[in-house]
Design an enzyme around this catalytic site. Structure first.
Site, PDB file in Angstrom:
ATOM      1  N   LYS A   1      96.600  91.383  18.873  1.00 55.57           N
ATOM      2  CA  LYS A   1      96.236  89.984  18.556  1.00 55.57           C
ATOM      3  C   LYS A   1      95.391  89.796  17.316  1.00 55.57           C
ATOM      4  O   LYS A   1      94.283  90.389  17.390  1.00 55.57           O
ATOM      5  CB  LYS A   1      95.451  89.528  20.080  1.00 55.57           C
ATOM      6  CG  LYS A   1      95.115  87.948  19.916  1.00 55.57           C
ATOM      7  CD  LYS A   1      94.370  87.563  20.981  1.00 55.57           C
ATOM      8  CE  LYS A   1      93.756  86.237  20.831  1.00 55.57           C
ATOM      9  NZ  LYS A   1      93.138  85.503  22.209  1.00 55.57           N
TER      10      LYS A   1
ATOM     11  N   LYS B   1     100.778  88.797  19.064  1.00 53.26           N
ATOM     12  CA  LYS B   1     100.427  87.482  18.776  1.00 53.26           C
ATOM     13  C   LYS B   1      99.592  87.251  17.416  1.00 53.26           C
ATOM     14  O   LYS B   1      98.659  88.068  17.149  1.00 53.26           O
ATOM     15  CB  LYS B   1      99.513  86.859  19.931  1.00 53.26           C
ATOM     16  CG  LYS B   1      98.813  85.619  19.829  1.00 53.26           C
ATOM     17  CD  LYS B   1      98.256  85.631  21.062  1.00 53.26           C
ATOM     18  CE  LYS B   1      97.170  84.315  20.948  1.00 53.26           C
ATOM     19  NZ  LYS B   1      96.138  84.143  21.790  1.00 53.26           N
TER      20      LYS B   1
END
Ligand code: PBG
Length: 326
Positions: free
Chosen positions: A195, A248
């Protein structure tokens, strides 16, 4: 005789026959934002066509998408400003919006897969994803205990998937052990493994009211200029007991999706985040692009890069597109 690439493009039926990237309803996860109160269904300005929902409205809201084949949701809690504190107390309240919504959804749609986001940022008064020390630093190891308690609260309510998005080191193993100690051996952990600290989360932070008051998240979220780190983060999560990995954002990180897909045989999710959603929405609103076609193209690119699962605010819309095509 030469090969003629155009032969297979001449007819829709032929094109469909040879295309290998297909997106199914089961591949999609729809994020939902739950707020305290009653009878609330309010459009989120930063995320057009997405809503803040009170727990009593969520069952009705899901009726159509479930009928169209929606298979999974990911729940985010958005507490009131006056419920936030330094210790993120609301995040582990069994009467909080997320555990209550989990129960309600499970009672009404037992087949629907229910995941919950586990992170403190929407629940802390300073807006950071962990507990802070007096110098304004996030305390990694102390935060783990808080995350585990939040994960347990969601699991006790019936969540199928726990999705830690905080990016503290060693949280997957810590949460896994806490779940096992209570006998929750079947809870799936979908880790936000890779992320990045990204500007593409802008609209989400309005929606979840979770922007940090001071500083940014670069001390715990990843640096997109460092290309070698993705595989290390993914490897740690695999060792610590994650069941599903995640990259992400998605669109600007297709290379990373491809890399993690070839590194591991675990299922891989890609979170096509709020900024990706808003870019398409705004372009469509301005009349300069076709929303449906862009969503289809982007989803196909994410699947082509190697993601098995797509988390997207377009999930519901895409189910409509799929059912219109039938
Ligand atoms: C919580 C969290 C964020 C997102 C998912 N979980 C925000 C952040 O890390 O700042 C972003 C999702 C999106 O932008 O759609 N930590």
């Amino acid at each position: 005789m030469e090969y003629r690439p155009r032969r297979l493009r001449k007819k829709e039926g032929l094109r469909r026959m040879v295309s290998d990237i297909k997106i199914k309803a089961e591949d999609l996860i729809l994020p939902l934002f739950l707020v305290p109160g009653e009878d609330i269904k309010e459009e989120i300005t930063a995320l057009p066509d997405c809503y803040h929902l009170s727990v009593d409205r969520v069952v009705e809201y899901l009726k159509e998408p479930v009928a169209r084949g929606l298979n999974a949701v990911l729940l985010f809690g958005v507490p009131e400003e006056n419920q936030k504190d330094a210790e993120a107390s609301q995040s582990r309240d069994p009467e909080g919006v997320v555990p209550r919504a989990v129960k309600k959804i499970k009672d009404n749609y037992p087949e629907l897969v229910v995941g919950t986001d586990v992170c403190l940022c929407a629940y802390t008064d300073h807006g950071h994803c962990g507990i802070m020390d007096s110098g304004g630093e996030v305390k990694n190891d102390e935060t783990l205990e808080y995350l585990a308690r939040m994960a347990l609260t969601h699991t006790r309510a019936g969540a199928d998937i726990i999705a830690p998005s905080d990016m503290m080191d060693y949280r997957i193993g810590f949460i896994r052990r806490a779940l096992e100690e209570e006998g929750f051996t079947n809870t799936v952990i979908m880790s936000y493994s890779v992320k990045y600290a990204s500007s593409f989360y802008g609209p989400f932070r309005y929606a979840a009211d979770s922007a940090p008051e001071h500083g940014d998240r670069s001390s715990y979220q990843m640096d997109y200029s460092r290309s070698q780190e993705a595989s290390i983060e993914a490897e740690l999560d695999i060792q610590e007991g994650a069941d599903i990995l995640m990259v992400k954002p998605a669109l600007a990180y297709l290379d990373i999706i491809k890399e993690i897909d070839s590194q591991s045989n675990l299922p891989l999710a890609a979170y096509s985040v709020s900024g990706e959603y808003s870019m398409i929405k705004q372009a469509a609103k301005a009349g300069i692009c076709n929303e449906e076609e862009m969503v289809h193209e982007v989803f196909t690119a994410i699947r082509r890069a190697g993601a098995d699962i797509i988390i997207s605010y377009f999930a519901e819309k895409y189910l409509q597109i799929l059912s219109d095509k039938k």
